[in-house]
Design a protein around this motif. Sequence first.
Motif, mmCIF file in Angstrom:
data_model
loop_
_atom_site.group_PDB
_atom_site.id
_atom_site.type_symbol
_atom_site.label_atom_id
_atom_site.label_comp_id
_atom_site.label_asym_id
_atom_site.label_seq_id
_atom_site.Cartn_x
_atom_site.Cartn_y
_atom_site.Cartn_z
ATOM 1 N N THR A 314 0.845 -1.183 0.000
ATOM 2 C CA THR A 314 0.000 0.000 0.000
ATOM 3 C C THR A 314 0.884 1.236 0.000
ATOM 4 N N ALA A 316 0.733 5.067 0.230
ATOM 5 C CA ALA A 316 -0.249 6.074 0.640
ATOM 6 C C ALA A 316 0.419 7.224 1.383
ATOM 7 N N VAL A 347 -1.356 -1.029 -4.473
ATOM 8 C CA VAL A 347 -2.257 0.114 -4.642
ATOM 9 C C VAL A 347 -1.526 1.392 -4.249
ATOM 10 N N ASN A 349 -2.686 5.268 -3.307
ATOM 11 C CA ASN A 349 -3.797 6.181 -3.062
ATOM 12 C C ASN A 349 -3.375 7.283 -2.089
ATOM 13 N N ASP A 369 -4.505 0.166 -9.269
ATOM 14 C CA ASP A 369 -5.357 1.090 -8.525
ATOM 15 C C ASP A 369 -4.519 2.278 -8.072
ATOM 16 N N CYS A 469 -13.457 -2.962 4.632
ATOM 17 C CA CYS A 469 -12.254 -2.155 4.425
ATOM 18 C C CYS A 469 -11.542 -1.833 5.726
ATOM 19 N N THR A 472 -6.806 3.390 6.676
ATOM 20 C CA THR A 472 -5.355 3.576 6.663
ATOM 21 C C THR A 472 -4.922 5.038 6.773
ATOM 22 N N THR A 487 -8.233 0.883 2.413
ATOM 23 C CA THR A 487 -8.178 -0.152 1.383
ATOM 24 C C THR A 487 -9.110 -1.286 1.769
ATOM 25 N N CYS A 488 -9.626 -1.989 0.758
ATOM 26 C CA CYS A 488 -10.700 -2.959 0.969
ATOM 27 C C CYS A 488 -10.251 -4.369 0.609
ATOM 28 N N SER A 495 -11.436 -1.502 -4.478
ATOM 29 C CA SER A 495 -10.213 -1.773 -3.718
ATOM 30 C C SER A 495 -9.933 -0.712 -2.669
ATOM 31 N N SER A 496 -10.628 0.419 -2.720
ATOM 32 C CA SER A 496 -10.396 1.486 -1.753
ATOM 33 C C SER A 496 -11.634 2.353 -1.631
ATOM 34 N N TYR A 518 -16.351 5.200 -3.754
ATOM 35 C CA TYR A 518 -15.625 3.966 -4.050
ATOM 36 C C TYR A 518 -15.757 3.701 -5.540
#
Length: 535
Positions: A314, A316, A347, A349, A369, A469, A472, A487-488, A495-496, A518
């Motif tokens: 992840t 982020a 991912v 994000n 993603d 989810c 985060t 995140t999911c 996915s988020s 989403y």
Amino acid sequence: MKRFLVFTMALLGLMVIGAQGAAAQVTHWVNDDDPNGGGYASPGTSCSDPGYPTVQAAINAATSGDTIQVCAGTYVENVNLAKSLTLLGAQAGVDARGRVATESTITAAAGTLLTLLTGSAGSTIDGFTFLGGSRAIESQSGPIDGLQLLNNRIQGFTGNGVFLNDNGINITVDQNDIDGSSKVGGGGLFHLDQDNFDGFHFTNNRVVNGITGTGFFVDGNRNVDKSTAGARTPLFSGNFIDNNQTGVNLGRKAWGDGPITANTFSNNLFDGLQGGPKDSLITQNDFDSNGRSGLALTGFGGTTDPTRGAQGNTVAQNCFTGNGFLQGGEGIFFSASQFAGTISTNVANQNNIFGNAVGARYLGSETIDAEFNWWGSSTGPTHPSNPGGTGDAVVDDGDGIDFVPFLTSPAGGTPCIPTPPPSGKVTGGGQIDVPDGRASFGFNAKQDGGVASGHLNYLNHATGAKLNCKVTVVMQLTTTTAKFFGTCSSDSTASSFTAEVEDNAEPGRNMDKFTITYGSNTEGSPLRSGNIQIH
């Protein structure tokens, strides 16, 4: 009675032996200049009354568990350590980064300044300057479990600053200053070989000026994770990695399960951070002005190896700025040469990606993603599918990077938007109106010392969309409003998510508000039932 006396005397004898064993730990004092002028009387009592003229002499006299106190001075020697000792320099406990002080300096014209051998597990090396030699610190036999390298200045080496190539779990490397200005040839300023280094912590170090090599290097087969019994979670945090050829190389598949947080990767000639980490949170880092990629998620090939490459990470709340201009690179690079289905498990994000030659690049057939990022413009990234987008470019084969929805203002809580929301908690649950029906939700989100946690469940009864989810990131937390991201799970519709809530009254029906985004969907309304509470 006689038996009792015998037992009592035996017990007292054991207590005396135990006390003698505890008292046997000795501090050995080292000073290269005998201030008394009358010779050395071991083990010494102070820098004014030292027991040894050299570090090696003190080590030879010591027993595992002892302390070697090395006074300020210059020690021209190549030291071997095969016992579990605490070596304290004049600046023990003092952060080495930028330190200007009277030092205990170990130096030599050639060779390794400090060699770690079998028996040195559990040793602490704290508060020295290591100057010169081909390598400052090297392990030649192990194990070296529990080794601590703390507050050391490592300079003037021509090969590697630190080279560890023997098994060692739960090693800590903290607050060291490693300067590769004298380095020639390739290799890492700090090198971990392919041995087992589970539970490794590399924190708050300055690793700079290795323009012919890599600041930090490791390779192996998930050899830096937490799979060994007794190993802690690995951690790479708070480091300043600047002006190297490559900042950090985490290998094809070496690093796993460990956060990579709050580091600066800047002005490296090639990539800031490259390699194939697995199941790691990469957050709060600053990737600035690296020659090619700020972050390159790659297995360096490996299309036939399902274990190789970057997987399940992840990315982020990082900042990507000024990357890619020297070597035609980008802020984030996703490899198209990993085993099929692995690169899309990562991912990215809630990052701020702006001012790069290219924002993100992926030229494979999977879908990455990369939703909810700020691309430097409220219009989103420059991309053929986003007419009018003026932000950093997204380069793919058409739809390889999913960047919609994108943020229309910078993501909060990142190094380039440095003010995180205050600590607090928001909880809620109930139902809202959605087109053609209702949706149910329940959540808790917590911000504590800049670290977010929590969980969210959502079910749209009209469409069947469902989310399970993990929270985060908490971007906003006031007395009446909150905004959080997460995140999911793989069985979720997206996915988020990003959720925005309002706590306007008690009870919350018709007054509090819940909105969730989403995928390409945004759904929300005042609560039909339930409540939202900001604590």
